[in-house]
Design an enzyme around this catalytic site. Structure first.
Site: not given
Length: 370
Positions: A82, A144, A197, A199
């Site tokens: 966040c 979030h 999110h 990667q």
């Protein structure tokens, strides 16, 4: 010193240095000024891990023991992804952001010191190597409680530009051979941070699936003169029954030999080797089909589906004439309250068994009312 770079679609990248020396990159579209410094004390970065060869299958395995101590399912009020607010000093120093990419705090792979070369493969006598590579975290939103399906079309376009930028830049590293952006969602598949999110893993070797795909694609091209993935997409378009979404530049379908209860491939109709090669018009039309696919997936059972969404693209230095870019989304959810476990046959033998036909899951996806 900050580095500012103008990208496509009005996206501006601002790169800054974090307190421990890692790099954070902000991808903005509203002329934001990124000036807030990371206020956390500097930490010593973990050392590089080991790279060992499994000689039974000639596959590399990364040993990254330092990752055992990484953060695991923190409460929302302590989420490290966040924006920084008040006393909560997170990975993102600013109090808001659009899309942000930063070097992973607990990377499986990291840049090597000095020159790098993979050890020669000589069976059980293969030397131990170092786990060279790059691991980055990419946050899709400051919200979030959001998810990919709730992103605006503009945000998805910015996200795509970030993926493209990282692919271009990481491809310049001499120790990188393959780049794989991906998103994990849901505790069922091992997510340790709930914030939306993904990667980006950049490997110093070709992962096992890429090796296999490249081997098969080369053989097909040598035999027919054609690109295998192009033939696969042509078949899906011709059959039509497994196509779940399509626009001027992209098609989404459940593949003929799906391995998961819900598996979706999204691919550009104008084939390219990697994200960086996508034309502007193709990039601009990606958000609509990407959001639709995610909404359809969550709409099947009316619940948030656990999934892995991974970009497959050609390696940096080989196979670029025979491998094609596509986005693979897989979910182990087969029904509300039921998962498809990768048990004995799948995990031990690598032999997948499907409990439902891809035509069935395709119809379920197409039946979702958006």
């Amino acid at each position: 010193m900050d580095e500012i770079l103008e990208l496509s679609a009005g996206v501006v990248r601002t790169s800054r240095t974090m307190s421990d020396g890692r790099t954070i990159r902000y991808y903005d579209t509203a002329a934001q000024s990124r000036t807030v410094a990371d206020q956390r004390p500097a930490e010593v970065q973990p050392g590089i891990g080991e790279l060992r060869l499994d000689p039974l299958v000639n596959e590399w395995v990364v040993m990254a023991a330092h990752r055992q101590a990484r953060i695991f399912l923190p409460p929302k009020e302590l989420c490290p992804l966040c924006p920084t607010t008040g006393d909560l000093l997170t990975e993102i120093p600013e109090n808001d952001f659009e899309v942000v990419v930063f070097d992973n705090r607990s990377p499986s792979m990291r840049p090597p010191d000095g020159d790098f070369a993979l050890p020669d493969m000589v069976g059980s006598d293969t030397d131990e190597g170092v786990a060279a590579g790059k691991c980055e975290v990419i946050c899709f939103t400051a919200n979030h409680g959001g998810s990919f399906k709730t992103l605006s079309a503009q945000r998805v376009r910015t996200l795509l530009e970030a993926w493209r930028d990282r692919t271009r830049e990481l491809s310049q590293e001499p120790f990188i051979e393959h780049i794989a952006p991906f998103e994990n969602r849901g505790e069922e598949i091992g997510v340790t941070l709930a914030h939306p999110h993904g990667q980006i893993y950049a490997y110093s070797y070709l992962p096992a699936r890429v090796v296999k795909m490249l081997e098969v694609a080369k053989a097909h091209h040598a035999k027919t003169g054609r690109v295998l993935f192009d033939d696969v997409v042509a078949r899906e378009l011709r059959d039509g029954t497994r196509v779940i979404a399509k626009n001027e530049h992209w098609v989404a379908y459940t593949p003929y030999a799906s391995r998961y209860p819900f598996e979706i491939h999204v691919t550009p109709l104008q084939p390219v080797a990697d994200l960086a090669e996508l034309a502007p018009a193709v990039c601009d039309s990606f958000p609509s089909i990407a959001i639709e696919v995610m909404q359809r997936l969550d709409g099947v059972f009316g619940i948030d589906m656990a999934y892995i969404a991974a970009w497959h693209q050609a390696p940096v230095r080989q196979g670029r004439d025979v491998l094609r870019l596509h986005w693979q989304i897989t979910s182990v959810r087969r029904a509300p309250g039921k998962l498809k476990y990768l048990a004995g046959s799948e995990s031990a033998m690598g032999a997948f068994i499907m409990d439902m036909k891809p035509e069935q899951s395709a119809q379920q996806l197409k039946d979702v009312k958006l």
